[in-house]
Design a protein around this motif. Structure first.
Motif, PDB file in Angstrom:
ATOM      1  N   LEU A 172      21.164  36.872  44.710  1.00  0.00           N
ATOM      2  CA  LEU A 172      22.102  36.112  45.565  1.00  0.00           C
ATOM      3  C   LEU A 172      23.419  35.582  44.989  1.00  0.00           C
ATOM      4  CD1 LEU A 172      19.598  34.673  48.113  1.00  0.00           C
ATOM      5  CD2 LEU A 172      21.274  36.637  48.302  1.00  0.00           C
ATOM      6  N   ALA A 173      23.169  34.955  43.754  1.00  0.00           N
ATOM      7  CA  ALA A 173      24.111  34.178  43.077  1.00  0.00           C
ATOM      8  C   ALA A 173      24.954  35.348  42.326  1.00  0.00           C
ATOM      9  CB  ALA A 173      23.414  33.001  42.020  1.00  0.00           C
ATOM     10  N   LEU A 174      24.397  36.139  41.657  1.00  0.00           N
ATOM     11  CA  LEU A 174      25.172  37.129  40.975  1.00  0.00           C
ATOM     12  C   LEU A 174      26.052  38.005  41.881  1.00  0.00           C
ATOM     13  CD1 LEU A 174      25.573  38.673  38.406  1.00  0.00           C
ATOM     14  CD2 LEU A 174      23.498  40.163  38.970  1.00  0.00           C
ATOM     15  N   VAL A 175      25.498  38.411  43.055  1.00  0.00           N
ATOM     16  CA  VAL A 175      26.245  38.982  43.985  1.00  0.00           C
ATOM     17  C   VAL A 175      27.571  38.119  44.660  1.00  0.00           C
ATOM     18  CG1 VAL A 175      26.356  40.370  46.276  1.00  0.00           C
ATOM     19  CG2 VAL A 175      24.701  40.792  44.637  1.00  0.00           C
ATOM     20  N   GLY A 176      27.195  36.804  44.736  1.00  0.00           N
ATOM     21  CA  GLY A 176      28.185  36.141  45.373  1.00  0.00           C
ATOM     22  C   GLY A 176      28.943  35.729  44.299  1.00  0.00           C
ATOM     23  N   SER A 177      28.811  35.361  43.123  1.00  0.00           N
ATOM     24  CA  SER A 177      29.780  35.117  42.384  1.00  0.00           C
ATOM     25  C   SER A 177      30.597  36.529  41.756  1.00  0.00           C
ATOM     26  CB  SER A 177      29.052  34.621  40.915  1.00  0.00           C
ATOM     27  OG  SER A 177      28.616  33.372  40.993  1.00  0.00           O
ATOM     28  N   GLY A 178      30.117  37.537  41.775  1.00  0.00           N
ATOM     29  CA  GLY A 178      30.547  38.669  41.485  1.00  0.00           C
ATOM     30  C   GLY A 178      31.709  39.014  42.502  1.00  0.00           C
ATOM     31  N   LEU A 179      31.470  39.000  43.765  1.00  0.00           N
ATOM     32  CA  LEU A 179      32.257  39.032  44.895  1.00  0.00           C
ATOM     33  C   LEU A 179      33.315  38.192  44.694  1.00  0.00           C
ATOM     34  CD1 LEU A 179      32.903  40.630  47.686  1.00  0.00           C
ATOM     35  CD2 LEU A 179      31.457  39.020  48.771  1.00  0.00           C
ATOM     36  N   LEU A 180      33.201  37.002  44.764  1.00  0.00           N
ATOM     37  CA  LEU A 180      34.521  35.987  44.508  1.00  0.00           C
ATOM     38  C   LEU A 180      35.107  36.152  43.267  1.00  0.00           C
ATOM     39  CD1 LEU A 180      32.188  32.836  45.253  1.00  0.00           C
ATOM     40  CD2 LEU A 180      34.157  33.588  46.699  1.00  0.00           C
ATOM     41  N   LEU A 181      34.545  36.626  42.205  1.00  0.00           N
ATOM     42  CA  LEU A 181      35.614  36.901  41.210  1.00  0.00           C
ATOM     43  C   LEU A 181      36.334  38.140  41.319  1.00  0.00           C
ATOM     44  CD1 LEU A 181      36.073  36.554  37.926  1.00  0.00           C
ATOM     45  CD2 LEU A 181      34.313  38.095  37.350  1.00  0.00           C
ATOM     46  N   VAL A 182      35.798  39.409  41.789  1.00  0.00           N
ATOM     47  CA  VAL A 182      36.509  40.414  42.109  1.00  0.00           C
ATOM     48  C   VAL A 182      37.614  40.135  42.853  1.00  0.00           C
ATOM     49  CG1 VAL A 182      36.387  42.654  43.247  1.00  0.00           C
ATOM     50  CG2 VAL A 182      34.627  41.887  41.505  1.00  0.00           C
ATOM     51  N   ILE A 183      37.339  39.306  44.288  1.00  0.00           N
ATOM     52  CA  ILE A 183      38.290  39.158  45.257  1.00  0.00           C
ATOM     53  C   ILE A 183      39.287  38.386  44.782  1.00  0.00           C
ATOM     54  CG2 ILE A 183      38.739  37.869  47.242  1.00  0.00           C
ATOM     55  CD1 ILE A 183      37.401  40.809  47.833  1.00  0.00           C
ATOM     56  N   SER A 184      38.911  37.048  44.104  1.00  0.00           N
ATOM     57  CA  SER A 184      39.978  36.471  43.306  1.00  0.00           C
ATOM     58  C   SER A 184      40.764  37.027  42.335  1.00  0.00           C
ATOM     59  CB  SER A 184      39.326  35.107  42.811  1.00  0.00           C
ATOM     60  OG  SER A 184      38.618  34.381  43.809  1.00  0.00           O
ATOM     61  N   MET A 185      40.319  38.269  41.561  1.00  0.00           N
ATOM     62  CA  MET A 185      41.257  38.739  40.572  1.00  0.00           C
ATOM     63  C   MET A 185      42.089  39.815  41.440  1.00  0.00           C
ATOM     64  SD  MET A 185      38.875  38.987  37.385  1.00  0.00           S
ATOM     65  CE  MET A 185      40.111  39.816  36.350  1.00  0.00           C
ATOM     66  N   LEU A 186      41.583  40.349  42.358  1.00  0.00           N
ATOM     67  CA  LEU A 186      42.430  41.535  43.017  1.00  0.00           C
ATOM     68  C   LEU A 186      43.462  40.966  44.082  1.00  0.00           C
ATOM     69  CD1 LEU A 186      39.692  44.136  44.188  1.00  0.00           C
ATOM     70  CD2 LEU A 186      41.536  44.444  42.162  1.00  0.00           C
ATOM     71  N   GLN A 187      43.228  40.211  44.762  1.00  0.00           N
ATOM     72  CA  GLN A 187      44.044  39.261  45.815  1.00  0.00           C
ATOM     73  C   GLN A 187      45.428  39.167  45.247  1.00  0.00           C
ATOM     74  OE1 GLN A 187      42.487  35.798  47.545  1.00  0.00           O
ATOM     75  NE2 GLN A 187      44.234  35.767  49.198  1.00  0.00           N
ATOM     76  N   PRO A 188      45.837  38.470  44.259  1.00  0.00           N
ATOM     77  CA  PRO A 188      47.077  38.398  43.835  1.00  0.00           C
ATOM     78  C   PRO A 188      47.933  39.738  43.812  1.00  0.00           C
ATOM     79  CG  PRO A 188      45.989  37.131  42.325  1.00  0.00           C
ATOM     80  CD  PRO A 188      44.953  37.987  43.197  1.00  0.00           C
ATOM     81  N   PHE A 189      47.242  40.987  42.992  1.00  0.00           N
ATOM     82  CA  PHE A 189      48.018  42.373  43.074  1.00  0.00           C
ATOM     83  C   PHE A 189      48.154  42.815  44.242  1.00  0.00           C
ATOM     84  CE2 PHE A 189      45.601  41.412  38.883  1.00  0.00           C
ATOM     85  CZ  PHE A 189      46.928  41.708  38.165  1.00  0.00           C
ATOM     86  N   VAL A 190      46.998  42.837  45.162  1.00  0.00           N
ATOM     87  CA  VAL A 190      47.182  43.491  46.638  1.00  0.00           C
ATOM     88  C   VAL A 190      48.318  42.681  47.387  1.00  0.00           C
ATOM     89  CG1 VAL A 190      46.217  43.634  48.817  1.00  0.00           C
ATOM     90  CG2 VAL A 190      45.041  44.068  46.741  1.00  0.00           C
TER      91      VAL A 190
END
Length: 120
Positions: A42-60
């Motif tokens: 759960l922590a791995l998926v949650g942290s991974g999701l937060l990381l990916v969204i936080s990194m993609l959001q500025p570009f999008v």
């Protein structure tokens, strides 16, 4: 492309401390997987999701803004489109945080089964 890349990278630099916390969360979840597999997952998926969204959001956001400006969209239309993507990003962040909260409580033994040193 530099119109998108420059501002997006500046936003990522500003978010560096938070991104580092997400990375540490991913590493810790993987290291501690044997101790608590469900909580770790759960922590791995949650942290991974937060990381990916936080990194993609500025570009999008930068891409959508530039493409709408180039298309001659009105400020109201740009606001609506960016607001739509903001809502989606907000739900994705909430899902990631929800997974982290679930990880905190996953596989906890009842208080009656804890050693005396851990009872509150």
């Amino acid at each position: 492309m530099s119109e998108i890349l420059g501002p997006s990278l500046m936003q990522l630099v500003a978010q560096a401390p938070v991104l580092l916390v997400y990375l540490v969360g991913i590493v810790l979840a993987e290291v501690l997987r044997a101790r608590a597999p469900l909580a770790s997952t759960l922590a791995l998926v949650g942290s991974g999701l937060l990381l990916v969204i936080s990194m993609l959001q500025p570009f999008v956001f930068q891409y959508v803004l530039r493409s709408r400006l180039d298309a001659g969209s009105s400020s109201d239309e740009i606001t609506r489109v960016l607001g739509f993507f903001g809502v989606i990003a907000g739900f994705a962040h909430a899902a990631g945080l929800g997974l982290l909260v679930a990880a905190v409580f996953a596989q906890r033994c009842p208080a009656s089964q804890r050693p005396d040193s851990l009872r509150v």
